[in-house]
Enzyme design. Structure first.
Site, short mmCIF file in Angstrom:
data_model
loop_
_atom_site.label_atom_id
_atom_site.label_comp_id
_atom_site.label_asym_id
_atom_site.label_seq_id
_atom_site.Cartn_x
_atom_site.Cartn_y
_atom_site.Cartn_z
N ASP A 190 0.84 -1.19 0.00
CA ASP A 190 0.00 0.00 0.00
C ASP A 190 0.88 1.25 0.00
O ASP A 190 1.82 1.36 0.78
CB ASP A 190 -0.88 -0.05 1.25
CG ASP A 190 -1.72 1.20 1.46
OD1 ASP A 190 -1.92 1.95 0.49
OD2 ASP A 190 -2.18 1.41 2.60
N HIS A 363 -4.33 4.05 6.97
CA HIS A 363 -3.15 3.70 6.19
C HIS A 363 -1.90 4.18 6.93
O HIS A 363 -1.84 5.31 7.41
CB HIS A 363 -3.20 4.36 4.81
CG HIS A 363 -4.40 3.98 4.00
ND1 HIS A 363 -4.39 2.98 3.06
CD2 HIS A 363 -5.67 4.48 4.00
CE1 HIS A 363 -5.59 2.87 2.52
NE2 HIS A 363 -6.38 3.77 3.07
#
Length: 550
Positions: A190, A363
């Protein structure tokens, strides 16, 4: 490794792993349309590559239940031949429950979805799949390890290293470190927050901040967040209960996800706390918390409709406080700012993450991404889930912790990375791009169709109907002129006589030139009317000429 979505963009994540003629697909996400994609409901990856290889797909594995990783699943299944030909689908329980709900809406009830707990291995012959517990802004997120004869690839999915998560244990650091010890062939990671230094704040800090904000309010509180951020939903409910407020869920996805999570025991909601929208008028404002969709300024979401005074059940008024417990996804800033401005105009006070620590990203920041790289020690790295800037920043980050620069592959959708005994390299690109969901249709509307929609939204539409004689081509009835959505309507009204004269003149010219082909007469009408409108209005509306021969 073949990315079909998620590279050069935020959204529609989908990656193919292929070995020895067999395929595993990781994630099947959607992206929401931009303002220029007028009339489009969803943007999907182009999975025509999978359609041609449907019989080779061993499984689809979903890392977590967010739309950009799960939302395309029903459309993929349809393109692969429907429920009877669908591959097996694997994920953690909440993810699979959300997947079942989506498939049920599309009448794909026969598809087999399998709940998998972290640490369990799925043997598919060619592949071995393992799910590893991860922390994110939704429960039951996981990393996915795919092992084949070439080695092991680890897909991080969306993750952060939250040391004090609100819903259970931290990420499985020990298992990640074992990958590093055993030898990880490739990390596919990611890239969302690679531009943010340091560590992301813990979700556990958000609950007390929400309570402090709620405690200072005397009127209604309207909280907006992602419908899938069930950690946030729980913390809003907890704060409301502490302050003796009732909670109303607004927005279809918010209600659906809440019901799923409650049924699975993920949400703890005391009896009598939830109320229906119709009950709000019977409650004093200081007893109300509304949890609403619309944190990204989505046109049809509940909060956006409230901001524009278009919601059938709730009208914003003085004394309301709207709490944005989310940050805009890159690209959504304009829509969010417009929503906030309209809320102020309607009389509400607005609180965002800039005013109080009421949001924590799901995140990880740079230091967490370094930790992932250092724990797993991959030979190769492929940054995923980010625009091109973020992919390049992720590459620099990987190199900074010791990964060889030549071993980091910043790919693009449709560009595979091939690995064999000789090493890794980019392969031959395959067709990629996007497919659109437009109402009930799936496909790729021609660029011309989207241009037409943009033209209609900007300058409106003129319809010109001319009736001519079948024998001589001359006008036999007064032209009909209809226009819709045309700016400067007063000037357009004044144009009517000039336009009728122009239609008559164009038809007479075609008749004098002995032109009887209706398509050609329509072309002449189009060009003449468009030129006149441009001269008078300096606008280029869509002109639809209709010629009827009688």
């Amino acid at each position: 490794m073949l990315p079909l979505g998620g590279l050069g963009e935020i959204g529609k994540n989908m990656t193919v792993v292929e070995y020895d003629g067999k395929i595993v697909v990781i994630d099947a996400g959607v992206r929401f349309p931009t303002a220029e994609q007028v009339g489009i409901d969803l943007v999907l990856p182009d999975f025509s590559y999978l359609k041609d290889r449907a019989q080779d797909i061993e499984a689809i594995v979903i890392t977590h239940g967010h739309e950009d990783h799960l939302g395309a699943l029903p459309y993929v299944i349809k393109q692969l031949g429907g429920a009877r030909r669908a591959p097996k689908i694997y994920g953690r329980p909440l993810t699979m429950a959300m997947g079942r709900s989506k498939l049920d809406e599309h009448r794909l009830r026969e598809v087999e979805l399998t709940d998998v707990q972290p640490g369990s291995e799925i043997n598919l012959g060619t592949f071995k799949i393992e799910l590893i517990h991860a922390t994110h802004s939704i429960p039951d997120a996981c990393n996915v390890a795919v092992t084949c004869g070439a080695g092991t690839m680890l897909f991080t999915g969306d993750y952060k290293f939250d040391q004090t998560p609100v819903d259970g244990p931290p990420a499985d650091f020990l298992r990640l470190a074992r990958f590093g010890k055993e030898g990880l062939l490739m990390l596919l990671g990611d890239s969302t927050n690679v531009d943010r230094p340091g560590w992301s704040p813990s979700e556990s800090l958000v609950g007390p901040a929400l309570y402090d904000v709620f405690a200072r309010q005397r009127g209604r509180i309207i909280v907006t967040s992602f419908a899938s951020n069930l950690h946030r939903v729980q913390q809003v409910i907890d704060a409301a209960v502490e302050l003796n407020r009732k909670v109303c869920m607004l927005g279809r996805s918010m209600r659906k996800n809440t019901n799923i999570a409650k049924a699975l025991g993920i949400l703890d909601i005391p009896e009598g706390v939830l109320v229906q929208p119709r009950d709000l008028e019977h409650l004093p404002d200081h007893r109300v918390v509304v949890m609403s969709t619309g944190s990204q300024g989505e046109p049809l979401a509940a909060l956006r409709r409230m901001a524009f005074r278009d919601h059938p059940q709730i009208r914003i008024h003085d004394g309301d406080t709207v709490v944005f417990s989310a940050t805009p996804i890159p690209g959504n800033e304009r829509a969010v700012n417009e929503t906030i401005d309209k809320l102020y105009q309607a009389g509400a006070n607005v609180i965002t993450h800039k005013d109080a620590p009421i949001h924590a990203s799901g995140h990880g920041y740079q230091e967490e991404m370094k930790m992932m790289l250092n724990l797993t020690k991959p030979k190769y790295v492929m940054p995923l889930h980010g625009d091109y800037q973020r992919l390049q920043l992720h590459k620099r980050l990987a190199v900074s912790v010791g990964v060889k620069e030549d071993n980091v592959f910043c790919a693009e959708n449709g560009l595979p990375v091939e690995i064999d005994a000789r090493g890794a390299r980019f392969g031959k690109p395959v067709p990629s791009g996007v497919m659109y969901v437009d109402g009930t249709d799936i496909g790729a509307p021609a660029d011309a169709a989207l241009r037409d929609r943009r033209s209609l939204s900007a300058d409106g539409l003129f319809v010109v109907v001319a009736t001519i004689g079948d024998d001589d081509g001359k006008t036999v009835a007064e032209p009909e002129l209809i226009f819709r959505g045309v700016p400067f309507k007063d000037e357009a009204d004044a144009l009517l006589e000039a336009l009728r004269d122009q239609v008559d003149a164009s038809v007479e010219r075609a008749a004098a030139d002995d032109i009887h082909d209706l398509d050609e007469i329509q072309r002449i009408l189009h060009d003449d009317v468009a030129q006149l409108v441009w001269e008078k209005l300096k606008r280029r509306p869509m002109v639809l000429p209709v010629v009827v021969a009688v």
